[in-house]
Design an enzyme around this catalytic site. Structure first.
Site, PDB file in Angstrom:
ATOM      1  N   LYS A 115      17.761  14.890  -6.639  1.00  0.00           N
ATOM      2  CA  LYS A 115      17.100  14.410  -5.424  1.00  0.00           C
ATOM      3  C   LYS A 115      18.094  14.051  -4.333  1.00  0.00           C
ATOM      4  O   LYS A 115      19.263  13.776  -4.600  1.00  0.00           O
ATOM      5  CB  LYS A 115      16.146  13.272  -5.766  1.00  0.00           C
ATOM      6  CG  LYS A 115      14.912  13.866  -6.463  1.00  0.00           C
ATOM      7  CD  LYS A 115      13.740  12.977  -6.538  1.00  0.00           C
ATOM      8  CE  LYS A 115      12.574  13.812  -7.121  1.00  0.00           C
ATOM      9  NZ  LYS A 115      11.615  12.994  -7.833  1.00  0.00           N
ATOM     10  N   ARG A 158      12.593  13.869 -16.188  1.00  0.00           N
ATOM     11  CA  ARG A 158      12.171  15.168 -15.658  1.00  0.00           C
ATOM     12  C   ARG A 158      13.383  15.777 -14.964  1.00  0.00           C
ATOM     13  O   ARG A 158      13.837  15.230 -13.962  1.00  0.00           O
ATOM     14  CB  ARG A 158      11.011  14.956 -14.674  1.00  0.00           C
ATOM     15  CG  ARG A 158      10.449  16.217 -14.051  1.00  0.00           C
ATOM     16  CD  ARG A 158       9.364  15.849 -13.042  1.00  0.00           C
ATOM     17  NE  ARG A 158       8.806  17.036 -12.399  1.00  0.00           N
ATOM     18  CZ  ARG A 158       9.372  17.638 -11.357  1.00  0.00           C
ATOM     19  NH1 ARG A 158      10.497  17.184 -10.835  1.00  0.00           N
ATOM     20  NH2 ARG A 158       8.811  18.706 -10.827  1.00  0.00           N
TER      21      ARG A 158
HETATM   22  N1  PMM Z   1       9.391  14.833  -8.457  1.00  0.00           N
HETATM   23  C1  PMM Z   1       9.060  16.030  -7.935  1.00  0.00           C
HETATM   24  C2  PMM Z   1       7.927  16.719  -8.386  1.00  0.00           C
HETATM   25  N2  PMM Z   1       7.158  16.204  -9.361  1.00  0.00           N
HETATM   26  N3  PMM Z   1       6.683  14.469 -10.865  1.00  0.00           N
HETATM   27  C3  PMM Z   1       6.964  13.268 -11.370  1.00  0.00           C
HETATM   28  N4  PMM Z   1       6.168  12.730 -12.314  1.00  0.00           N
HETATM   29  N5  PMM Z   1       8.053  12.548 -10.963  1.00  0.00           N
HETATM   30  C4  PMM Z   1       8.894  13.013 -10.009  1.00  0.00           C
HETATM   31  O1  PMM Z   1       9.847  12.301  -9.655  1.00  0.00           O
HETATM   32  C5  PMM Z   1       8.609  14.284  -9.426  1.00  0.00           C
HETATM   33  C6  PMM Z   1       7.470  14.992  -9.886  1.00  0.00           C
HETATM   34  C7  PMM Z   1       9.889  16.607  -6.839  1.00  0.00           C
HETATM   35  O2  PMM Z   1      11.061  17.144  -7.326  1.00  0.00           O
HETATM   36  P1  PMM Z   1      11.332  18.736  -7.390  1.00  0.00           P
HETATM   37  O3  PMM Z   1      10.983  19.308  -6.046  1.00  0.00           O
HETATM   38  O4  PMM Z   1      12.769  18.840  -7.699  1.00  0.00           O
HETATM   39  O5  PMM Z   1      10.463  19.282  -8.483  1.00  0.00           O
END
Ligand code: PMM
Length: 295
Positions: free
Chosen positions: A233, A273
């Site tokens: 991030k 994640r």
């Molecule tokens: N971050 C992203 C997308 N989905 N879901 C959860 N539960 N927690 C998160 O921090 C989260 C998520 C955005 O990140 P990406 O664009 O790298 O997938």
């Protein structure tokens, strides 16, 4: 590094048996089937390529593959549910038919429902129930875990909502308000996973305090399994002091992500994640923890 064996990882009810037996933090691999996600947008729009990448994440040790069809990046183009469905369903089906535990990353109940029919085993809702009034009734009627993430608004409005005094206390209070409402709507408390929503309606100065060891230790005592999504991030490109990192790159962010996974593991959080699975799996495998399923 071997962590304290007194740490207990709490699994939500409703996980597939092979996951709920694991005595450690789980690793959720990110699979964004989008043209515009921040770090992997555009790579896996072709369903076959997406499925192959999901299989690769599992071969590297991911416990769950989180499939998302809509970019959550501030300012990303909004899409309709038909577009989202057309991106994710074939991918969910392809991975689930290989026996892979799939989570569906969506704010829309219609997408969640179709993904569950296609074999997904978990719903990951970055809107925390604010995106679609039909999400909680759906979650009340199915028997899968539900990730309820902290968020304050949608897309471009997020940055303007990033105002906090005590960020940890406010995130906790707002999450618990949503939990109470979700339970009142019939969602089974023991299936809820909480997520502090790193990067959502938060600037670097808010994200860093949320990933301090003491903050993660606090989250582990919230009484729910907790998922941490800090991987790659934007805040990782900024030092805690607010200075931009001159060595900011995906490799640097991946290395910092692994450090945060180590902290999550030490605190006994339920899952991380992440995009780069291997190095994070090495960290969770070196931990000595116990696990328990929600009653
Ligand atoms: N971050 C992203 C997308 N989905 N879901 C959860 N539960 N927690 C998160 O921090 C989260 C998520 C955005 O990140 P990406 O664009 O790298 O997938």
């Amino acid at each position: 590094m071997v962590t304290d064996s007194a740490v207990v990882v709490r699994h939500p009810k409703g996980l597939p048996a092979e996951l709920s037996q694991l005595p450690r933090t789980l690793v959720v691999g990110v699979l964004n089937v989008t043209p515009d996600s921040f770090s992997d947008g555009g790579h896996y729009l072709d369903p076959q390529q997406a499925i192959e990448h999901g299989l690769e994440l599992v071969s590297q040790g991911a416990d769950i593959v989180d499939v998302g069809g809509e970019s959550t990046r501030p300012g990303a183009t909004a899409i309709d549910s038909e577009t989202e469905l057309s991106r994710v369903i074939e991918v969910v089906m392809g991975l689930a038919s290989e026996g892979i535990p799939v989570s569906i990353d969506t704010r829309r109940s219609q997408v969640a429902e179709r993904a569950l029919e296609a074999g997904a085993v978990l719903v990951n809702d970055v809107s925390g129930g604010r995106g679609d009034g039909a999400m909680w009734p759906l979650m009340a009627s199915v028997h899968v875990p539900y990730v309820l993430m902290h968020n304050r608004g949608e897309g471009a409005s997020q940055d303007s909502l990033a105002n906090y005094g005590d960020v940890l206390a406010e995130v906790k209070r707002e999450l618990f308000e949503q939990v109470e409402a979700a339970i009142a709507a019939g969602v089974d408390e023991s299936r809820i996973v909480l997520d502090p929503g790193i990067g959502f309606a938060k600037r670097a100065e808010h994200n860093w305090p949320l990933v301090h060891q003491s903050a993660l230790d606090d989250m582990a005592l919230w009484g729910f399994p907790v998922l941490l999504g800090a991987s790659r991030k934007r805040f990782l490109g900024v030092h805690e002091t607010g200075e931009p990192r001159i060595d900011d790159s995906m490799d640097t962010r991946d290395a910092l992500t692994v450090e945060l996974t180590q902290r999550a593991v030490s605190s006994g959080l339920w899952a991380v994640r992440v995009h780069r699975v291997e190095a994070n799996v090495a960290v969770v495998n070196s931990s000595r923890v116990r696990s328990e399923e929600a009653p």
